[in-house]
Design an enzyme around this catalytic site. Structure first.
Site, PDB file in Angstrom:
ATOM      1  NE  ARG A   1       8.198  -1.711   5.487  1.00  0.00           N
ATOM      2  CZ  ARG A   1       6.890  -1.540   5.694  1.00  0.00           C
ATOM      3  NH1 ARG A   1       6.127  -1.071   4.759  1.00  0.00           N
ATOM      4  NH2 ARG A   1       6.362  -1.853   6.865  1.00  0.00           N
TER       5      ARG A   1
ATOM      6  CE  LYS B   1      -2.210  -0.906   3.849  1.00  0.00           C
ATOM      7  NZ  LYS B   1      -1.436  -2.076   4.324  1.00  0.00           N
TER       8      LYS B   1
ATOM      9  NE  ARG C   1       3.311  -4.055  11.281  1.00  0.00           N
ATOM     10  CZ  ARG C   1       4.189  -3.759  10.335  1.00  0.00           C
ATOM     11  NH1 ARG C   1       5.410  -4.249  10.386  1.00  0.00           N
ATOM     12  NH2 ARG C   1       3.850  -2.970   9.348  1.00  0.00           N
TER      13      ARG C   1
ATOM     14  NE  ARG D   1      -3.407  -0.900  10.693  1.00  0.00           N
ATOM     15  CZ  ARG D   1      -2.343  -0.272  10.204  1.00  0.00           C
ATOM     16  NH1 ARG D   1      -2.454   0.778   9.449  1.00  0.00           N
ATOM     17  NH2 ARG D   1      -1.128  -0.697  10.480  1.00  0.00           N
TER      18      ARG D   1
ATOM     19  NE  ARG E   1       7.621   0.417   9.733  1.00  0.00           N
ATOM     20  CZ  ARG E   1       6.400   0.432   9.186  1.00  0.00           C
ATOM     21  NH1 ARG E   1       6.213   1.000   8.012  1.00  0.00           N
ATOM     22  NH2 ARG E   1       5.373  -0.104   9.809  1.00  0.00           N
TER      23      ARG E   1
HETATM   24  P1  AMP Z   1       1.734   0.996   9.185  1.00  0.00           P
HETATM   25  O1  AMP Z   1       2.885   1.858   8.799  1.00  0.00           O
HETATM   26  O2  AMP Z   1       0.447   1.387   8.521  1.00  0.00           O
HETATM   27  O3  AMP Z   1       2.041  -0.475   9.039  1.00  0.00           O
HETATM   28  O4  AMP Z   1       1.481   1.259  10.748  1.00  0.00           O
HETATM   29  C1  AMP Z   1       2.488   0.986  11.706  1.00  0.00           C
HETATM   30  C2  AMP Z   1       1.856   0.962  13.089  1.00  0.00           C
HETATM   31  O5  AMP Z   1       1.258   2.237  13.374  1.00  0.00           O
HETATM   32  C3  AMP Z   1       0.721  -0.039  13.268  1.00  0.00           C
HETATM   33  O6  AMP Z   1       1.196  -1.341  13.559  1.00  0.00           O
HETATM   34  C4  AMP Z   1      -0.041   0.588  14.422  1.00  0.00           C
HETATM   35  O7  AMP Z   1       0.624   0.376  15.643  1.00  0.00           O
HETATM   36  C5  AMP Z   1       0.053   2.072  14.108  1.00  0.00           C
HETATM   37  N1  AMP Z   1      -1.077   2.516  13.249  1.00  0.00           N
HETATM   38  C6  AMP Z   1      -1.024   2.966  11.971  1.00  0.00           C
HETATM   39  N2  AMP Z   1      -2.243   3.289  11.519  1.00  0.00           N
HETATM   40  C7  AMP Z   1      -3.103   3.027  12.530  1.00  0.00           C
HETATM   41  C8  AMP Z   1      -4.516   3.130  12.688  1.00  0.00           C
HETATM   42  N3  AMP Z   1      -5.292   3.551  11.681  1.00  0.00           N
HETATM   43  N4  AMP Z   1      -5.055   2.768  13.878  1.00  0.00           N
HETATM   44  C9  AMP Z   1      -4.292   2.348  14.898  1.00  0.00           C
HETATM   45  N5  AMP Z   1      -2.957   2.203  14.828  1.00  0.00           N
HETATM   46  C10 AMP Z   1      -2.358   2.545  13.652  1.00  0.00           C
END
Ligand code: AMP
Length: 216
Positions: A127, A13, A171, A88, A160
């Protein structure tokens, strides 16, 4: 055009949003990027979010919903936006609809990246991210020209913390438990378009461009 990108972590994404947002000239709004920015700044939101993010859990809804509401209200998002990593769960989706509705807006299309767990794990564990500009690379699929260095800005690449294998697995469990129900949520609204997240970067981009060009 207001777009949501939906799919498990590692579906591609973020990578696709980078190119699509340039192509369609609408901002890429990633809650993950905004939260990582807050962690880096050491703000109150960042301190709170970090403990959840390190464990691969979702940050509390109120925190994320407020960040998104503020962001989509900015002038650069008035002609459309591309949401990546938000909503989410159903509650976040409801809050998003509510906020848009107040302004007479709506989500026009949800692009669902259907992706196998094997692809997700391979993409996330390989990544690498630029510490300076946030660009994404992959050790095998999209390596930088110079090892460990960003092609675009010369920044250093890093892995990361939540891209380590145990957190990746967590996750993916959290995605199935909290987020996967949004597929039905948006199917019922008749705005879901499915694409295979297992495709490589270039083919996925071609498919997504086609889907976005199609009138709904
Ligand atoms: P991502 O970069 O989208 O994979 O997000 C990394 C982390 O940020 C996730 O594992 C969550 O801990 C937090 N996070 C990102 N977006 C959300 C969301 N919409 N709601 C809650 N936590 C989020």
């Amino acid at each position: 055009m207001n777009v949501v990108l939906l799919g498990p972590p590692g579906a591609g994404k973020g990578t696709q949003a980078q190119v699509l947002s340039t192509y369609f000239n609408i901002p890429h709004i990633s809650t993950g990027d905004m939260l990582r920015g807050a962690v880096k700044e050491g703000s109150e939101v960042g301190r709170l979010a970090k403990s959840y993010m390190d464990r691969g859990e979702l940050v509390p809804d109120e925190v994320v919903v407020n960040i998104v509401k503020e962001r989509i209200a900015k002038s650069d998002a008035s002609g459309g936006f591309m949401l990546d990593g938000f909503p989410r769960n159903d509650k976040q989706a409801d809050k998003l609809d509510e906020a848009l509705d107040t302004d007479g807006k709506k989500i026009d299309v949800v692009l669902y990246f259907k992706t196998s767990p094997e692809t997700s794990i391979d993409r996330l564990s390989g990544r690498r991210v630029c510490a300076k500009c946030g660009a994404n690379f992959h050790v095998k699929n999209m390596p930088p020209k110079k090892d460990g260095i960003c092609d675009y800005c010369g920044g250093k690449l890093y892995q990361r913390d939540d891209d380590k294998i145990d957190t990746i697995k967590r996750r993916l469990v959290v995605y199935e438990k909290e987020t996967a129900s949004l597929i039905e949520y948006y199917k019922n609204k008749n705005i879901l378009s499915e694409v295979s997240g297992d495709l490589d970067v270039d083919h996925l981009f071609i498919e997504l461009k086609k889907l976005l060009a199609k009138p709904k």
